[in-house]
Design a protein around this motif. Sequence first.
Motif, PDB file in Angstrom:
ATOM      1  N   ARG A 189      28.044  34.524  46.049  1.00 51.29           N
ATOM      2  CA  ARG A 189      27.741  34.470  47.484  1.00 51.29           C
ATOM      3  C   ARG A 189      26.783  33.327  47.815  1.00 51.29           C
ATOM      4  O   ARG A 189      26.720  32.896  48.975  1.00 51.29           O
ATOM      5  CB  ARG A 189      27.160  35.803  47.938  1.00 51.29           C
ATOM      6  N   ALA A 190      26.049  32.873  46.828  1.00 51.14           N
ATOM      7  CA  ALA A 190      25.116  31.776  47.054  1.00 51.14           C
ATOM      8  C   ALA A 190      25.736  30.417  46.728  1.00 51.14           C
ATOM      9  O   ALA A 190      25.223  29.381  47.157  1.00 51.14           O
ATOM     10  CB  ALA A 190      23.853  31.979  46.211  1.00 51.14           C
ATOM     11  N   LEU A 191      26.829  30.419  45.957  1.00 52.40           N
ATOM     12  CA  LEU A 191      27.493  29.179  45.569  1.00 52.40           C
ATOM     13  C   LEU A 191      28.506  28.768  46.633  1.00 52.40           C
ATOM     14  O   LEU A 191      28.847  29.537  47.530  1.00 52.40           O
ATOM     15  CB  LEU A 191      28.212  29.362  44.235  1.00 52.40           C
ATOM     16  N   GLU A 192      29.002  27.542  46.488  1.00 48.82           N
ATOM     17  CA  GLU A 192      30.085  27.104  47.360  1.00 48.82           C
ATOM     18  C   GLU A 192      31.299  28.006  47.135  1.00 48.82           C
ATOM     19  O   GLU A 192      31.562  28.438  46.008  1.00 48.82           O
ATOM     20  CB  GLU A 192      30.456  25.652  47.059  1.00 48.82           C
ATOM     21  N   PRO A 193      32.059  28.316  48.191  1.00 50.73           N
ATOM     22  CA  PRO A 193      33.190  29.242  48.050  1.00 50.73           C
ATOM     23  C   PRO A 193      34.180  28.792  46.973  1.00 50.73           C
ATOM     24  O   PRO A 193      34.504  27.607  46.856  1.00 50.73           O
ATOM     25  CB  PRO A 193      33.833  29.219  49.445  1.00 50.73           C
ATOM     26  N   ALA A 194      34.628  29.751  46.187  1.00 51.91           N
ATOM     27  CA  ALA A 194      35.605  29.483  45.126  1.00 51.91           C
ATOM     28  C   ALA A 194      36.344  30.774  44.810  1.00 51.91           C
ATOM     29  O   ALA A 194      35.837  31.873  45.052  1.00 51.91           O
ATOM     30  CB  ALA A 194      34.916  28.943  43.873  1.00 51.91           C
ATOM     31  N   THR A 195      37.538  30.636  44.282  1.00 54.69           N
ATOM     32  CA  THR A 195      38.284  31.785  43.781  1.00 54.69           C
ATOM     33  C   THR A 195      37.870  32.053  42.346  1.00 54.69           C
ATOM     34  O   THR A 195      37.784  31.119  41.537  1.00 54.69           O
ATOM     35  CB  THR A 195      39.799  31.523  43.842  1.00 54.69           C
ATOM     36  N   ILE A 196      37.571  33.292  42.026  1.00 53.85           N
ATOM     37  CA  ILE A 196      37.237  33.673  40.652  1.00 53.85           C
ATOM     38  C   ILE A 196      38.455  34.324  40.022  1.00 53.85           C
ATOM     39  O   ILE A 196      38.930  35.373  40.483  1.00 53.85           O
ATOM     40  CB  ILE A 196      36.044  34.641  40.618  1.00 53.85           C
ATOM     41  N   VAL A 197      38.982  33.688  38.993  1.00 50.60           N
ATOM     42  CA  VAL A 197      40.105  34.234  38.230  1.00 50.60           C
ATOM     43  C   VAL A 197      39.526  34.767  36.918  1.00 50.60           C
ATOM     44  O   VAL A 197      38.999  33.997  36.112  1.00 50.60           O
ATOM     45  CB  VAL A 197      41.175  33.156  37.949  1.00 50.60           C
ATOM     46  N   TYR A 198      39.600  36.069  36.702  1.00 46.99           N
ATOM     47  CA  TYR A 198      38.924  36.680  35.573  1.00 46.99           C
ATOM     48  C   TYR A 198      39.888  37.569  34.782  1.00 46.99           C
ATOM     49  O   TYR A 198      40.898  38.041  35.304  1.00 46.99           O
ATOM     50  CB  TYR A 198      37.724  37.498  36.042  1.00 46.99           C
ATOM     51  N   ARG A 199      39.515  37.804  33.518  1.00 41.00           N
ATOM     52  CA  ARG A 199      40.361  38.637  32.659  1.00 41.00           C
ATOM     53  C   ARG A 199      39.970  40.100  32.716  1.00 41.00           C
ATOM     54  O   ARG A 199      40.822  40.977  32.789  1.00 41.00           O
ATOM     55  CB  ARG A 199      40.288  38.138  31.209  1.00 41.00           C
ATOM     56  N   ARG A 200      38.663  40.393  32.683  1.00 41.69           N
ATOM     57  CA  ARG A 200      38.255  41.793  32.696  1.00 41.69           C
ATOM     58  C   ARG A 200      36.903  41.939  33.373  1.00 41.69           C
ATOM     59  O   ARG A 200      36.160  40.971  33.540  1.00 41.69           O
ATOM     60  CB  ARG A 200      38.209  42.376  31.286  1.00 41.69           C
ATOM     61  N   ARG A 201      36.584  43.181  33.739  1.00 43.79           N
ATOM     62  CA  ARG A 201      35.319  43.497  34.370  1.00 43.79           C
ATOM     63  C   ARG A 201      34.338  44.043  33.340  1.00 43.79           C
ATOM     64  O   ARG A 201      34.734  44.817  32.469  1.00 43.79           O
ATOM     65  CB  ARG A 201      35.519  44.536  35.478  1.00 43.79           C
ATOM     66  N   ARG A 202      33.073  43.665  33.486  1.00 44.64           N
ATOM     67  CA  ARG A 202      32.025  44.242  32.658  1.00 44.64           C
ATOM     68  C   ARG A 202      31.673  45.629  33.178  1.00 44.64           C
ATOM     69  O   ARG A 202      31.999  46.001  34.310  1.00 44.64           O
ATOM     70  CB  ARG A 202      30.783  43.352  32.688  1.00 44.64           C
ATOM     71  N   TYR A 203      30.963  46.383  32.352  1.00 44.63           N
ATOM     72  CA  TYR A 203      30.590  47.743  32.735  1.00 44.63           C
ATOM     73  C   TYR A 203      29.741  47.787  33.996  1.00 44.63           C
ATOM     74  O   TYR A 203      29.734  48.782  34.720  1.00 44.63           O
ATOM     75  CB  TYR A 203      29.845  48.440  31.587  1.00 44.63           C
ATOM     76  N   ASP A 204      29.019  46.689  34.278  1.00 44.59           N
ATOM     77  CA  ASP A 204      28.122  46.689  35.430  1.00 44.59           C
ATOM     78  C   ASP A 204      28.742  46.011  36.651  1.00 44.59           C
ATOM     79  O   ASP A 204      28.038  45.464  37.495  1.00 44.59           O
ATOM     80  CB  ASP A 204      26.792  46.023  35.074  1.00 44.59           C
TER      81      ASP A 204
END
Length: 365
Positions: free
Chosen positions: A24-39
């Motif tokens: 939210r503080a960085l320039e807008p970007a799409t995050i393409v991720y493999r998995r979610r962490r527990y938190d």
Amino acid sequence: MTALVHTRVRLYDQVRTAHLERARALEPATIVYRRRRYDFDQEQARGLDLVQAGAAKSVALAMSGRWTELEVNEPLDLASLPRTAAVLAATRVGRLLGRRAPAVVTYAIGNLDVFDVRAPRLRSRLRRRAELALARYVWRRVDRVAFGTPGARDVYARRFPAAKDATLIPALPSACDCAASPRDGSRVLFVGSLSERKGLPQLLAAWPAVRTARPDATLVIVGMGPLEDDVRRAAAADPSIRLLVDPPRADIHRELRAARTLVLPSQPRPLWREQIGLPIVEALAHGCRIVTSSETGLAAWLTENGHTVLAPHAAPAEWGTALAHSLTSQQDAVADAQRILSTLPHEDGRLAADRWLFQPKGATA
């Protein structure tokens, strides 16, 4: 095929709440991720362009998209290597089809050369060779790299050729904008995975010595993990210990504002070393004193700025003495918190690194 909102893409192996807050503080970007962490906090994900994708889907996205900028996990992140290399190869194919290849950047904080660790079995050694080849390929494709610690810079300098465009921006936080609140000079806080590698056994073993030296001392342990039952037993036997399992982020910030000392006795493992320690960064941002091990990449800065850094194998008595000495009165804790905050940069180091990574070519930071 999933349509990405942005042409700037962050290709991450895994995402956690800290990534979402930072996005939210960085320039807008799409995050393409493999998995979610527990938190992973679903509430924090609202409004962000997040796409979950394994290797095949990530490659398809890279082939079909018109990405202009691409941030990838660092080459020493073994878990992400195959997917990262495949996506970078896909962008090269896209270039052959007439598309412009994206600028590739990475943020590097790895301070352990995993390729120096000898694998025990032939199959593991062969896999390590393949991983090294992939790491070299990814490194060659990186156009710009920001190092978060001197240790990371030195590890990469020994393993890979000099980067085309590189800088060191210490991974120090700026002060959190939390509202001020009372600080307990006798409170110690642990935040993180309840595991051996985070030094939880060392902390529990040291706590009786802390209580002997400071009978008013209290310990708050925040997190979740395999040693949760051990912590529950310790808390049942000692009323000075309190456990909070996976609380909301607002509660964690409240505990950071109230604590005098953050402890993180990180322990080395054959293929893991504490790169920085997110709890350390968050605690500094709230004015906490730090007691940690020399495993963190911030060890030298912490020592220079009045915090306590011990060898990871230090005896429980040493950890206990260090923690007891870090505690003080409420009045002194408030004053020292202000001093600690004054040592921090005005701009968060990770945000400054991101700004540098994505600045126009030829611009100055």
